[in-house]
Design a protein around this motif. Structure first.
Motif, PDB file in Angstrom:
ATOM      1  N   VAL A  28      -6.566 -42.652 161.307  1.00  0.00           N
ATOM      2  CA  VAL A  28      -7.833 -42.995 160.668  1.00  0.00           C
ATOM      3  C   VAL A  28      -7.825 -42.619 159.188  1.00  0.00           C
ATOM      4  O   VAL A  28      -7.423 -41.523 158.816  1.00  0.00           O
ATOM      5  N   SER A  52     -13.839 -44.563 157.298  1.00  0.00           N
ATOM      6  CA  SER A  52     -13.914 -45.366 158.514  1.00  0.00           C
ATOM      7  C   SER A  52     -15.239 -45.149 159.226  1.00  0.00           C
ATOM      8  O   SER A  52     -15.824 -44.070 159.162  1.00  0.00           O
ATOM      9  N   PRO A  60     -13.451 -49.740 161.335  1.00  0.00           N
ATOM     10  CA  PRO A  60     -12.382 -48.736 161.330  1.00  0.00           C
ATOM     11  C   PRO A  60     -11.324 -49.064 160.278  1.00  0.00           C
ATOM     12  O   PRO A  60     -10.877 -50.202 160.180  1.00  0.00           O
ATOM     13  N   LEU A  61     -10.997 -48.095 159.476  1.00  0.00           N
ATOM     14  CA  LEU A  61      -9.925 -48.228 158.494  1.00  0.00           C
ATOM     15  C   LEU A  61      -8.751 -47.429 159.037  1.00  0.00           C
ATOM     16  O   LEU A  61      -8.786 -46.203 159.064  1.00  0.00           O
TER      17      LEU A  61
END
Length: 158
Positions: A37, A41, A46-47
């Protein structure tokens, strides 16, 4: 759960609590337990990064940070700890070892081992922005919620 199986139950529960605090339950479920992560995020957006070869060192302008991984490790600190601990990569076990080293340096490990979790949280709050008293201007969790997560992860409280 932390991937480092050699840590004690209390340390593993504390690491789970840190991940819950930093990443949140939604991202923990919809990622590789938070290990992939990037800062900024959310469960809706979500990144995630795709390689554990090294710290991704991706700067998020919105948060002014390069934090990444389960414990939101800053890129500027990674090279020192990678060398100090002889870490092969930025993978899950390496991230766990990094976090434990941070606990060791702040002299929080004996407190965690003996179940003095509130005191341990106070000892490391300047490392993790989500802990009470961190003072970084980000959301800080209440101790009672952190203790509940810690206990749910199997940790003992003195």
């Amino acid at each position: 759960m932390p991937r480092l199986t050699s840590a004690s139950g209390n340390v593993r529960a504390f690491l789970d609590m840190l991940a819950w605090s930093e990443i949140g339950p939604g991202l923990l479920e919809h990622s590789d337990a938070g290990y992939d992560v990037l800062v900024g995020s959310t469960p809706r957006v979500p990144l995630l990064f795709t390689s554990y070869a090294t710290h991704p060192n991706i700067y998020n302008r919105r948060t002014n940070s390069t934090a990444a991984g389960r414990y939101q490790i800053l890129a500027r600190y990674w090279p020192h700890y990678r060398e100090l601990l002889k870490l092969p990569d930025f993978g899950p076990v390496s991230q766990d070892l990094y976090a434990i080293q941070q606990l060791r340096e702040r002299k929080a490990l004996p407190l965690i081992e003996s179940g003095h979790i509130t005191a341990a949280i106070a000892m490391v709050s300047n490392i993790w922005a989500s802990l009470p008293g961190a003072g970084y201007g980000q959301h800080e969790h209440e101790v009672k919620n952190l203790l509940a997560v810690y206990k749910a992860a199997g940790g003992d409280v003195a």
